[in-house]
Structure formats: C-alpha cells, structure tokens
Design an enzyme around this catalytic site. Structure first.
Site, PDB file in Angstrom:
ATOM      1  N   ASP A 212       0.820  -1.206   0.000  1.00  0.00           N
ATOM      2  CA  ASP A 212       0.000   0.000   0.000  1.00  0.00           C
ATOM      3  C   ASP A 212       0.856   1.260   0.000  1.00  0.00           C
ATOM      4  O   ASP A 212       1.982   1.282   0.514  1.00  0.00           O
ATOM      5  CB  ASP A 212      -0.899  -0.010   1.242  1.00  0.00           C
ATOM      6  CG  ASP A 212      -2.190   0.753   1.036  1.00  0.00           C
ATOM      7  OD1 ASP A 212      -2.646   0.845  -0.115  1.00  0.00           O
ATOM      8  OD2 ASP A 212      -2.759   1.227   2.043  1.00  0.00           O
ATOM      9  N   HIS A 213       0.320   2.326  -0.574  1.00  0.00           N
ATOM     10  CA  HIS A 213       0.908   3.674  -0.525  1.00  0.00           C
ATOM     11  C   HIS A 213       2.380   3.712  -0.934  1.00  0.00           C
ATOM     12  O   HIS A 213       3.220   4.275  -0.228  1.00  0.00           O
ATOM     13  CB  HIS A 213       0.748   4.271   0.871  1.00  0.00           C
ATOM     14  CG  HIS A 213      -0.654   4.718   1.163  1.00  0.00           C
ATOM     15  ND1 HIS A 213      -1.225   5.838   0.596  1.00  0.00           N
ATOM     16  CD2 HIS A 213      -1.617   4.160   1.941  1.00  0.00           C
ATOM     17  CE1 HIS A 213      -2.472   5.961   1.032  1.00  0.00           C
ATOM     18  NE2 HIS A 213      -2.737   4.957   1.839  1.00  0.00           N
TER      19      HIS A 213
ATOM     20  N   GLU B  33      -4.600   6.563  -6.454  1.00  0.00           N
ATOM     21  CA  GLU B  33      -5.415   7.538  -5.733  1.00  0.00           C
ATOM     22  C   GLU B  33      -5.656   8.735  -6.640  1.00  0.00           C
ATOM     23  O   GLU B  33      -4.712   9.351  -7.128  1.00  0.00           O
ATOM     24  CB  GLU B  33      -4.711   7.969  -4.453  1.00  0.00           C
ATOM     25  CG  GLU B  33      -5.505   8.935  -3.578  1.00  0.00           C
ATOM     26  CD  GLU B  33      -4.823   9.186  -2.238  1.00  0.00           C
ATOM     27  OE1 GLU B  33      -4.806  10.354  -1.799  1.00  0.00           O
ATOM     28  OE2 GLU B  33      -4.298   8.213  -1.642  1.00  0.00           O
TER      29      GLU B  33
ATOM     30  N   HIS C 208      -7.219   9.695   6.417  1.00  0.00           N
ATOM     31  CA  HIS C 208      -6.342   8.718   7.064  1.00  0.00           C
ATOM     32  C   HIS C 208      -6.182   9.087   8.532  1.00  0.00           C
ATOM     33  O   HIS C 208      -5.874  10.232   8.870  1.00  0.00           O
ATOM     34  CB  HIS C 208      -4.967   8.695   6.394  1.00  0.00           C
ATOM     35  CG  HIS C 208      -4.956   8.019   5.062  1.00  0.00           C
ATOM     36  ND1 HIS C 208      -4.489   8.623   3.922  1.00  0.00           N
ATOM     37  CD2 HIS C 208      -5.370   6.790   4.686  1.00  0.00           C
ATOM     38  CE1 HIS C 208      -4.603   7.793   2.903  1.00  0.00           C
ATOM     39  NE2 HIS C 208      -5.140   6.669   3.342  1.00  0.00           N
TER      40      HIS C 208
ATOM     41  N   HIS D 219     -10.242   4.085   1.675  1.00  0.00           N
ATOM     42  CA  HIS D 219      -9.198   4.374   2.659  1.00  0.00           C
ATOM     43  C   HIS D 219      -9.810   5.231   3.773  1.00  0.00           C
ATOM     44  O   HIS D 219     -10.848   5.853   3.592  1.00  0.00           O
ATOM     45  CB  HIS D 219      -8.054   5.160   2.017  1.00  0.00           C
ATOM     46  CG  HIS D 219      -7.193   4.363   1.099  1.00  0.00           C
ATOM     47  ND1 HIS D 219      -5.868   4.071   1.377  1.00  0.00           N
ATOM     48  CD2 HIS D 219      -7.441   3.807  -0.117  1.00  0.00           C
ATOM     49  CE1 HIS D 219      -5.350   3.370   0.377  1.00  0.00           C
ATOM     50  NE2 HIS D 219      -6.288   3.197  -0.545  1.00  0.00           N
ATOM     51  N   GLY D 220      -9.128   5.283   4.901  1.00  0.00           N
ATOM     52  CA  GLY D 220      -9.584   6.146   5.989  1.00  0.00           C
ATOM     53  C   GLY D 220     -10.783   5.564   6.706  1.00  0.00           C
ATOM     54  O   GLY D 220     -11.848   6.187   6.770  1.00  0.00           O
TER      55      GLY D 220
ATOM     56  N   ASN E 257     -10.072  -0.975   3.176  1.00  0.00           N
ATOM     57  CA  ASN E 257      -8.809  -1.066   3.908  1.00  0.00           C
ATOM     58  C   ASN E 257      -9.067  -0.948   5.412  1.00  0.00           C
ATOM     59  O   ASN E 257      -9.666   0.029   5.859  1.00  0.00           O
ATOM     60  CB  ASN E 257      -7.848   0.046   3.471  1.00  0.00           C
ATOM     61  CG  ASN E 257      -7.283  -0.185   2.085  1.00  0.00           C
ATOM     62  OD1 ASN E 257      -7.686  -1.108   1.384  1.00  0.00           O
ATOM     63  ND2 ASN E 257      -6.354   0.654   1.677  1.00  0.00           N
TER      64      ASN E 257
ATOM     65  N   ASN F 222      -7.358  -1.145   9.333  1.00  0.00           N
ATOM     66  CA  ASN F 222      -6.122  -1.070  10.099  1.00  0.00           C
ATOM     67  C   ASN F 222      -6.451  -1.210  11.591  1.00  0.00           C
ATOM     68  O   ASN F 222      -6.626  -2.311  12.094  1.00  0.00           O
ATOM     69  CB  ASN F 222      -5.379   0.221   9.779  1.00  0.00           C
ATOM     70  CG  ASN F 222      -3.941   0.217  10.266  1.00  0.00           C
ATOM     71  OD1 ASN F 222      -3.523  -0.646  11.018  1.00  0.00           O
ATOM     72  ND2 ASN F 222      -3.161   1.195   9.843  1.00  0.00           N
ATOM     73  N   ARG F 223      -6.566  -0.094  12.281  1.00  0.00           N
ATOM     74  CA  ARG F 223      -6.729  -0.139  13.732  1.00  0.00           C
ATOM     75  C   ARG F 223      -8.029  -0.794  14.165  1.00  0.00           C
ATOM     76  O   ARG F 223      -8.104  -1.369  15.265  1.00  0.00           O
ATOM     77  CB  ARG F 223      -6.631   1.275  14.311  1.00  0.00           C
ATOM     78  CG  ARG F 223      -5.215   1.820  14.310  1.00  0.00           C
ATOM     79  CD  ARG F 223      -5.129   3.125  15.071  1.00  0.00           C
ATOM     80  NE  ARG F 223      -5.624   2.979  16.431  1.00  0.00           N
ATOM     81  CZ  ARG F 223      -5.647   3.969  17.325  1.00  0.00           C
ATOM     82  NH1 ARG F 223      -5.217   5.173  16.975  1.00  0.00           N
ATOM     83  NH2 ARG F 223      -6.110   3.759  18.539  1.00  0.00           N
TER      84      ARG F 223
END
Length: 279
Positions: A74-75, A126, A173, A206-207, A228, A230-231
């Site tokens: 990613d990124h 993006e 993000h 994202h985000g 996506n 994540n946390r």
C-alpha cells in the site's frame, strides 16, 4: 499469482494492514475460518524495517491458504519503493502519486501500470488527495485535500489503465475530527464516481478508523469493493499485548493475542459481508 482484479470485481474484499507475523496469522486464520477472500497489505514501513524477505514470507503464507488471499503493498510513493515492489512476487500495489499535479499523477501511474501488467501485478491509484496520516505512512495533513471529481474519474482510469481506484470523498487517514466519518464522508460523491467509471474498476475505501458499521454498508452499496482496515482490527490485539507483556510468557502472549486479533478480523469480515464469499 492471484488475479486480484477479477476476484474483487464481483466479490467484496477486505484489505488488512499487517505489521508483523501476528497480523499475517490472524488474517489468514480468520479468512480460512470465515471462508472469506482477503488481502494482506503492508505500508512502506514494513519494507524499510523488515525488508523484502518479510514480504516474501507474507506472500508464501497467503498463497498457501485454502481461500484466496492476495498480498498488496500500500501507498508506494517513492519511485525507488515502486521499483522495489515490481521485483517482488506480490499480487497488487498502490501507486500513490497523489502529491503530484493531476497530469503528472496520470502519466506516472500509466507508466507503472504498464510495467506491472507484464509482471501480473494489479495497480491501485489515488485520484485527488486523501488527507491525514496513519502509523506507517507519511502524514499529508499539511497538504490540501483534493476531492475526486466524478466528471474526470472515467478519464483517469482509462488513461492510467489502473485496476483499482482509491477516491477522495471526505475520507481521512487516521482519526477523524469532531463529527467523525459520518460528518465527512460524501456518499453522493462516491456514488457519482462509481457511476462514472462503471463496475469493472473496483473502488477502494481508505480512511476507515473509526467508521460505524452502517456507514460501511452504505459505501459498499455504492459499489465499493476493497475496504482497507487497520486499527479497527488490531486495537484489541495491541491493548492485550500492552496489558499482558510483563505477565505472560512470550509463547502464551503470542498465542492468546493472535487469537484476539483473529476474532476481531472475523467480526469485521461478517460486518463487511465477505464471509462465505471465497470461491
């Protein structure tokens, strides 16, 4: 390699940021338990800190699973990181040129997509610029947020040839300001983007921290196919490790923390609707 684009055009995906082998095991085991397709993704931090050999370990573990699990980098912003990624046995990567001017973004993504296609790697790009920052990627808070223009979305995907589009529609993000994602997400813009580019280019969200379940469902209803995470999935895991690192033996700590991580991933696979979708 897996044909990632084809898998997720018709099947909802979930993409899990994994920082260590605990994350890799949790996602793989959860995907097998829930019969869910998945992507294990890493930020550039992983390459810098753990090196390409760790990425190869992720690929081996993912591709050995009994359900389709791909590996996504990613990124990728720095050209050197992109070139390094093209040499690895990955399935997919994000070429993040959102810091460039729009025409430069298009031309750079086009060049990389052509190279990646030869190697069987699908490309996400993006369009616009998503603000904020996460642990593992550079903070873009000092840059102006640029929302994706639905009128230009079809041109962007056609000229770049990318297989996934990550739009900027008010998503951020990292933690959201007061009002949360409910206040900032522009679902009408997301729907217009989907209508413009059609169903063959999956949209990437994202985000996603924090985002309530109902808002995920509304985004998916517009045609979002790669979410996506994540946390949302790892906060319980990291809290358990922090609370028990000086109490449990390392073996017990890892076994129990991975189990907690796995349960979080399984829960989100149910929420996102990917459970039972593995072919």
């Amino acid at each position: 390699m897996l044909c990632i684009a084809l898998i997720w055009i018709d099947c909802l995906a979930n993409s899990w940021n994994s920082y260590n082998n605990d994350g890799v095991m949790a996602v793989t085991r959860a995907a097998e338990a829930k019969r869910s397709p998945a992507l294990i993704e890493t930020f550039p931090w992983t390459m810098h800190f753990q090196g390409p050999h760790f990425v190869k370990y992720i690929v081996e573990a993912a591709h050995a699973a009994s359900v389709p699990i791909g590996v996504h980098l990613d990124h990728r912003m720095d050209p050197a990181e992109v070139e390094q990624a093209l040499k690895l046995p990955i399935d997919s990567m994000m070429v993040d040129a959102s810091r460039l001017e729009p025409e430069e973004n298009i031309e750079y993504c086009r060049q990389i997509t052509e190279q990646a296609k030869i190697k069987g790697i699908t490309v996400e790009a993006e369009m616009g610029r998503i603000n904020g920052g996460e642990d593992g990627i550079p903070d873009a808070s000092h840059l102006e947020e640029i929302w994706t223009d639905p009128q230009h979305a079809e041109e962007f995907t056609r000229r770049t040839g990318v297989q996934f589009l990550a739009p900027s529609f008010g998503n951020i993000h990292g933690p959201y300001p007061e009002g949360g994602s409910e206040k900032y997400w522009q679902l009408d813009r997301l729907k217009l983007i989907a209508d413009a580019i059609g169903p063959t280019i999956p949209r990437v969200i994202h985000g996603t921290h924090p985002v309530p379940d109902w808002l995920f469902h509304k985004a998916i209803a517009t045609g979002a196919r790669k979410i996506n995470i994540n946390r949302n999935a790892r906060d319980g895991y990291t809290a358990f490790v922090a609370e028990n690192a000086d109490r449990l033996e390392l073996t017990a700590l890892k076994e129990q923390s991975v189990a907690i991580y796995q349960r979080s991933v399984e829960h989100l696979m149910d929420v996102l609707g990917s459970s039972g979708k593995a072919h």
